[in-house]
Design an enzyme around this catalytic site. Sequence first.
Site, PDB file in Angstrom:
ATOM      1  CB  SER A  70      -0.175  -7.240  -3.442  1.00  0.00           C
ATOM      2  OG  SER A  70      -0.004  -7.303  -2.053  1.00  0.00           O
ATOM      3  CG  ASP A 114       5.141 -13.206  -2.936  1.00  0.00           C
ATOM      4  OD1 ASP A 114       5.296 -12.920  -1.730  1.00  0.00           O
ATOM      5  OD2 ASP A 114       4.202 -12.764  -3.633  1.00  0.00           O
ATOM      6  CG  HIS A 137       4.642  -9.303  -2.248  1.00  0.00           C
ATOM      7  ND1 HIS A 137       3.696 -10.137  -2.821  1.00  0.00           N
ATOM      8  CD2 HIS A 137       3.984  -8.155  -1.940  1.00  0.00           C
ATOM      9  CE1 HIS A 137       2.525  -9.523  -2.855  1.00  0.00           C
ATOM     10  NE2 HIS A 137       2.671  -8.319  -2.333  1.00  0.00           N
TER      11      HIS A 137
END
Length: 386
Positions: free
Chosen positions: A148, A324, A357
Amino acid sequence: MLIATPQSMHFAAALPLQSGASIRAYDLSFETYGTLNADKSNAVLICHALNASHHVAGVYAGQDKSEGWWDTMIGPGKSLDTNKFFVIGVNNLGSCFGSTGPMHVNPDTGRIYGADFPVVTVEDWVDAQARLMDSLGIQTLAAVMGGSLGGMQALSWALQFPDRVRHAVVIASAPNLTAENIAFNEVARRAIVTDPDFNGGHFYADSSRPETKPKRGLRIARMIGHITYLSDDVMNEKFGRQLREAVLGSAAGYKYSTQDVEFQIESYLRYQGDKFAEYFDANTYLLITRALDYFDPARGFDGNLSLALARAKAKFLLVSFTTDWRFSPQRSRELVKALLDNRRDVSYAEIDAPHGHDAFLLDDPRYMSVISSYFDSVLKETEAPA
């Protein structure tokens, strides 16, 4: 069991920031795992995402439930094996987990920074991390890895210090945020700054008043964020339209209330929000989400990502997850294409996982196998004669 020991390093020299401001007399918290080899060629830096820290792996002595946030990934015999690599987890400037941040005293004024803490960017964090590597005597990193926002830092390392990174492992990340992602961040920030207890960011205790944390705003910000980290499939599987036990006893099955918590998903989100508001800092949330918004290495190249990545010399592994939707596989494929345009060595894995995610934090066997195989190849390079 891997026992982690927090460390801290002080830096007296001012760090110039992208904004034109600078920060001096700051501390960085970090942890290390494994042993640095004789030629210091086996170091791997781990960059953290929004609400994580330097506590990447292992547990603290006497605290059984204190696992590092990537303990599924990192440790003896794990995908990133600390019997083979020297792993460094670092907490970024502006965080609330030990490194200098808004809740600390500004040495220039003698007062708590609060909202006056300077805006920091991904590039600023990488510059600070590079200073830490210098202090540890590590000139070249075997790899920089993150998921991320951490993946953005790994990418930025390859661009800012192309001769100091041999491999960049970029997981569930993107070359920049979409407008939708920026919008989610802005709604979360509005929830915080409009909390009556936010006090313009100066809510910390001082000689004139007690601390008043803007917990209501933080709760809402976390709830918004948490929705975006999960996939629709996972939320439906875990919660569906289930009602809480207290509601199921009513004759109609509903309380028909606009105020009560009736659905299990509501209860779960409130629990996550309450927990987050107890340990996270509101100004830190504003700083980190803004750093996310600003990151865009192609900005200075008229939006041409291929030109922006031409500076990179590292080999790359990129990993994405099919469900995601916040950092979709399409965004990773943009990076893959731009790197291939520059004839860089790129490996790419797209994992079919239902978790959204948050999948980058979970112990998916296929995912762990990809990382393990990649670091096996990194180790062979490290052990090869010069």
